[in-house]
Design a protein around this motif. Structure first.
Motif, PDB file in Angstrom:
ATOM      1  N   LEU A   9       0.801  -1.010   0.082  1.00 57.04           N
ATOM      2  CA  LEU A   9      -0.049  -0.108  -0.103  1.00 57.04           C
ATOM      3  C   LEU A   9       0.954   1.448   0.038  1.00 57.04           C
ATOM      4  N   LEU A  10       0.634   2.125  -0.938  1.00 54.08           N
ATOM      5  CA  LEU A  10       1.348   3.313  -0.898  1.00 54.08           C
ATOM      6  C   LEU A  10       0.799   4.539  -0.415  1.00 54.08           C
ATOM      7  N   THR A  11       1.271   5.491   0.008  1.00 60.20           N
ATOM      8  CA  THR A  11       0.315   6.421   0.891  1.00 60.20           C
ATOM      9  C   THR A  11       0.331   7.672  -0.411  1.00 60.20           C
ATOM     10  N   HIS A  12       1.602   7.651  -1.182  1.00 55.15           N
ATOM     11  CA  HIS A  12       1.900   8.663  -2.410  1.00 55.15           C
ATOM     12  C   HIS A  12       2.833   7.875  -3.279  1.00 55.15           C
ATOM     13  N   GLY A  13       3.146   8.802  -4.434  1.00 56.13           N
ATOM     14  CA  GLY A  13       4.032   8.210  -5.320  1.00 56.13           C
ATOM     15  C   GLY A  13       5.481   8.817  -5.323  1.00 56.13           C
ATOM     16  N   ALA A  57      -0.661   7.472  -9.538  1.00 54.96           N
ATOM     17  CA  ALA A  57      -0.040   6.162 -10.194  1.00 54.96           C
ATOM     18  C   ALA A  57       1.081   6.514 -11.412  1.00 54.96           C
ATOM     19  N   PRO A  58       1.142   7.417 -12.172  1.00 55.69           N
ATOM     20  CA  PRO A  58       2.201   7.822 -13.094  1.00 55.69           C
ATOM     21  C   PRO A  58       3.321   7.969 -12.456  1.00 55.69           C
ATOM     22  N   MET A  59       3.513   8.387 -10.996  1.00 57.80           N
ATOM     23  CA  MET A  59       4.744   8.522 -10.730  1.00 57.80           C
ATOM     24  C   MET A  59       5.561   7.280 -10.471  1.00 57.80           C
ATOM     25  N   LEU A  60       4.912   5.992 -10.475  1.00 55.74           N
ATOM     26  CA  LEU A  60       5.808   4.872 -10.100  1.00 55.74           C
ATOM     27  C   LEU A  60       6.678   4.685 -11.235  1.00 55.74           C
ATOM     28  N   LYS A  89       8.464  12.547 -12.599  1.00 60.10           N
ATOM     29  CA  LYS A  89       7.287  12.750 -11.807  1.00 60.10           C
ATOM     30  C   LYS A  89       7.306  12.362 -10.326  1.00 60.10           C
ATOM     31  N   ASN A  90       8.082  11.075  -9.951  1.00 55.43           N
ATOM     32  CA  ASN A  90       8.410  10.993  -8.689  1.00 55.43           C
ATOM     33  C   ASN A  90       9.490  11.648  -8.179  1.00 55.43           C
ATOM     34  N   PRO A 144       3.684  -0.457 -13.223  1.00 54.38           N
ATOM     35  CA  PRO A 144       2.621   0.251 -12.785  1.00 54.38           C
ATOM     36  C   PRO A 144       1.878  -0.732 -11.685  1.00 54.38           C
ATOM     37  N   ALA A 145       1.006   0.033 -10.961  1.00 59.75           N
ATOM     38  CA  ALA A 145       0.357  -0.529  -9.940  1.00 59.75           C
ATOM     39  C   ALA A 145      -0.775  -1.462 -10.547  1.00 59.75           C
ATOM     40  N   GLU A 146      -1.130  -2.516  -9.763  1.00 59.11           N
ATOM     41  CA  GLU A 146      -2.220  -3.469 -10.091  1.00 59.11           C
ATOM     42  C   GLU A 146      -3.543  -2.858  -9.661  1.00 59.11           C
ATOM     43  N   GLN A 147      -3.575  -1.824  -8.678  1.00 62.38           N
ATOM     44  CA  GLN A 147      -4.869  -1.248  -8.125  1.00 62.38           C
ATOM     45  C   GLN A 147      -4.521  -0.010  -8.037  1.00 62.38           C
ATOM     46  N   GLN A 148      -5.539   0.784  -8.687  1.00 61.56           N
ATOM     47  CA  GLN A 148      -5.501   2.416  -8.551  1.00 61.56           C
ATOM     48  C   GLN A 148      -6.752   2.683  -7.768  1.00 61.56           C
ATOM     49  N   MET A 149      -6.491   3.349  -6.739  1.00 59.91           N
ATOM     50  CA  MET A 149      -7.815   3.783  -5.888  1.00 59.91           C
ATOM     51  C   MET A 149      -8.232   5.279  -6.391  1.00 59.91           C
TER      52      MET A 149
END
Length: 215
Positions: free
Chosen positions: A56-60, A86-89, A94-95, A109-114
């Motif tokens: 779980l990521l709090t931000h990118g 998500a684009p930061m990963l 961007k990150n 990329p993340a498997e799940q975007q919230m």
């Protein structure tokens, strides 16, 4: 549901807090913000006989995602991040890792975007996701059991800076108002520095509108 526990791992040079949230009776776990010390994170998981079921990521920002690849590859654990970050990963610009000399942090990329408020059921635990933009457009807080993982939104007597790309003081203030409405007195585990309590921050944190503070 068994009792959940938290292990904190601090990664230098930016003193980033990685948290392992797990159930005592099953050993199922989630890792929150895996940072630079990925080998130490994996060692703790192994020594404590914990099975990472999700990241779980709090931000990118780069310092909170530097260990994602190592943990994901070892446990085949899906990564969760707010869609706005998500684009930061996969993008060192961007990150912001590209600003750190030769450092270029990127991961798949993340498997799940919230989005906004969601309720997750992971590793036998219920985890509520609150969208708390301000430090970044996709900053979130996670609430589970007695704990609130606040990333770089809320700190002990402070709050996340808003002078990075995508930061917004207006959004951060709105996020503080959202956190002030939470009635339960959670233990707050921030992305840097020491832990605190939500009630203490409501009573004392200048970013939560405490009248005794002035600028």
């Amino acid at each position: 549901m068994g009792q959940s526990q938290v292990i904190k791992i601090v990664s230098q040079p930016l003193s980033v807090n990685t948290y392992i949230l797990f159930l005592e009776d099953t050993g199922e776990a989630v890792v929150i913000d895996p940072s630079f010390y990925s080998e130490r994170i994996l060692k703790v998981l192994r020594e404590e006989k914990l099975d990472c079921r999700a990241i779980l990521l709090t931000h990118g920002h780069f310092d909170h995602i530097a260990g994602v690849s190592a943990v994901r590859e070892h446990y085949h654990a899906p990564v969760y991040i707010h869609a706005a970050d998500a684009p930061m990963l996969s993008d060192p610009e961007k990150n912001m890792s590209a600003m750190m000399g030769g450092l270029r942090v990127q991961t798949a990329p993340a498997e799940q975007q919230m989005k906004n408020v969601e309720k997750l059921h992971l590793a036998g635990m219920e985890i509520v996701v609150l969208s708390t933009p301000g430090h970044s457009p996709g900053s979130v807080c996670y609430l589970s059991g007695d704990y609130l993982f606040s990333g770089d939104t809320l700190f002990n007597l402070s709050a996340g800076r808003t002078d990075f790309p995508g930061g917004s003081m207006e959004n951060l203030n709105a996020s503080m108002e959202l956190l002030k409405k939470i009635e339960k007195d959670y233990i707050v585990h921030p992305g840097h520095e020491g832990s605190t309590s939500l009630q203490f921050e409501k009573d004392n944190n200048p970013f939560m509108g405490n009248a005794e503070w002035s600028f």
